[in-house]
Design an enzyme around this catalytic site. Structure first.
Site, short mmCIF file in Angstrom:
data_model
loop_
_atom_site.label_atom_id
_atom_site.label_comp_id
_atom_site.label_asym_id
_atom_site.label_seq_id
_atom_site.Cartn_x
_atom_site.Cartn_y
_atom_site.Cartn_z
N GLY A 1 1.89 2.47 10.35
CA GLY A 1 2.70 3.69 10.71
C GLY A 1 3.50 4.56 11.94
N GLU B 1 -6.73 5.19 7.27
CA GLU B 1 -6.56 6.59 6.66
C GLU B 1 -7.84 7.15 6.65
OE1 GLU B 1 -2.92 5.91 5.40
OE2 GLU B 1 -1.85 5.42 7.19
N ASN C 1 0.93 -1.16 0.05
CA ASN C 1 0.20 0.25 -0.16
C ASN C 1 0.47 1.18 0.00
OD1 ASN C 1 -1.71 2.01 0.33
ND2 ASN C 1 -2.28 1.70 2.74
N HIS D 1 -9.32 1.23 4.39
CA HIS D 1 -8.50 1.86 5.39
C HIS D 1 -8.59 2.94 6.77
CE1 HIS D 1 -4.27 2.84 5.86
NE2 HIS D 1 -4.25 2.00 5.75
N GLU E 1 -5.88 -4.40 10.25
CA GLU E 1 -4.47 -3.02 10.40
C GLU E 1 -5.14 -2.23 12.26
OE1 GLU E 1 -2.72 -2.26 6.98
OE2 GLU E 1 -4.18 -1.14 7.14
N LYS F 1 0.04 4.23 -0.23
CA LYS F 1 -0.51 5.41 0.00
C LYS F 1 -0.40 6.34 -1.40
CE LYS F 1 0.23 3.57 4.47
NZ LYS F 1 -0.21 3.44 6.31
#
Ligand code: PGA
Length: 253
Positions: free
Chosen positions: A174, A98, A10, A96, A168, A12
């Site tokens: 991160g 985010e 991913n 996701h 996740e 991003k």
């Protein structure tokens, strides 16, 4: 038989077209000849077609980081499934953290996205996971139930073979701090049990783990029977690290 482990990169909102193509080529080269590991890459929308083109002679697949549920229409800033397919995408990541927590996407909205992706025949990687404060308040199980039941209630059961789950935990994404193997095992067991207990699923779901996956920690959980692979952010931006993950995966078979 499908390869046992799926590694999804991913990227991003990183890398331009030329950088994406060069990273994709380096990963495809480093990951050639794998027996038990599949490699899927999710570049930015703008790099999707070029990355797909550069990988045409390899088994590496490309996909998107999101998708809208309508084929076309007045949805400024969105990208539809037919548009993604035209670029060569065979999968899309949906829900996701985010998207959920920075862009404010609700359970209902991400399920609409997932249903459209799955109905199109593409694979949908459906992300779930708890935030740190939810974990600290002992709400992990409740959050996973809410997110997964929203999906199971909102999608035609015939489409479930096109769904891959990704656990996740938001606090691990991160941060450099991956979840412990016990946390991964228990969350994956929880998700599999919700999936099966809805009563109409024929087989257990494929579940990836994501959140600070790196060559240093991957060996601690890749061997778990409930782990079908990993969704990788930071480490997928460095060809050597991502290739190393593939090597670790192959050694575990
Ligand atoms: P990370 O991201 O590997 O950088 O933690 C994973 C993800 O967000 O999918």
């Amino acid at each position: 038989m499908a390869p046992r482990t799926l590694l999804v990169a991913n990227w991003k909102m990183n890398l331009g077209i030329a950088e994406s193509v060069s990273l994709a080529r380096a990963i495809a080269e480093g990951c050639s000849g794998l027996a038990q590991t599949e490699i899927w890459l999710a570049p930015s929308f703008t790099a999707l077609a070029a990355v797909k083109e550069s990988l045409s002679s390899t088994p590496v697949k490309v996909g998107a980081q999101n998708a809208h549920w309508a084929d076309s229409g007045a949805f400024t800033g969105e990208v539809s499934v037919p548009m993604l397919k035209e670029c060569g995408a065979t999968f899309a990541i949906v829900g996701h953290s985010e998207r959920r927590h920075i862009l404010g996407e609700s359970d209902l909205l991400v399920v609409k996205r997932a249903a459209a992706v799955a109905a199109s025949g593409m694979q949908c990687i459906f992300c779930v996971g708890e935030k740190l404060e939810e974990r600290e308040r002992g709400l992990t199980s409740m959050v996973l139930q809410r997110q997964l039941i929203a999906l199971l209630d909102g999608i035609d059961r015939k489409l479930l073979p096109n769904i891959i789950l990704a656990y996740e935990p938001v606090w691990a994404i991160g941060t450099g701090k991956a979840a412990e193997v016990e946390d991964i095992a228990s969350a994956h067991a929880e998700l599999a049990s919700i999936w099966m207990s809805t009563g109409h699923q024929q087989s257990a779901p494929r579940i990836l783990y994501g959140g600070s996956v790196s060559p240093e920690n991957f060996h601690t959980f890749v061997h778990l029977p409930s782990v079908g692979g990993a969704l990788v952010g930071g480490a997928s931006l460095v060809a050597e690290k991502f290739t190393e993950l593939a090597k670790i995966s192959e050694q575990q078979q």
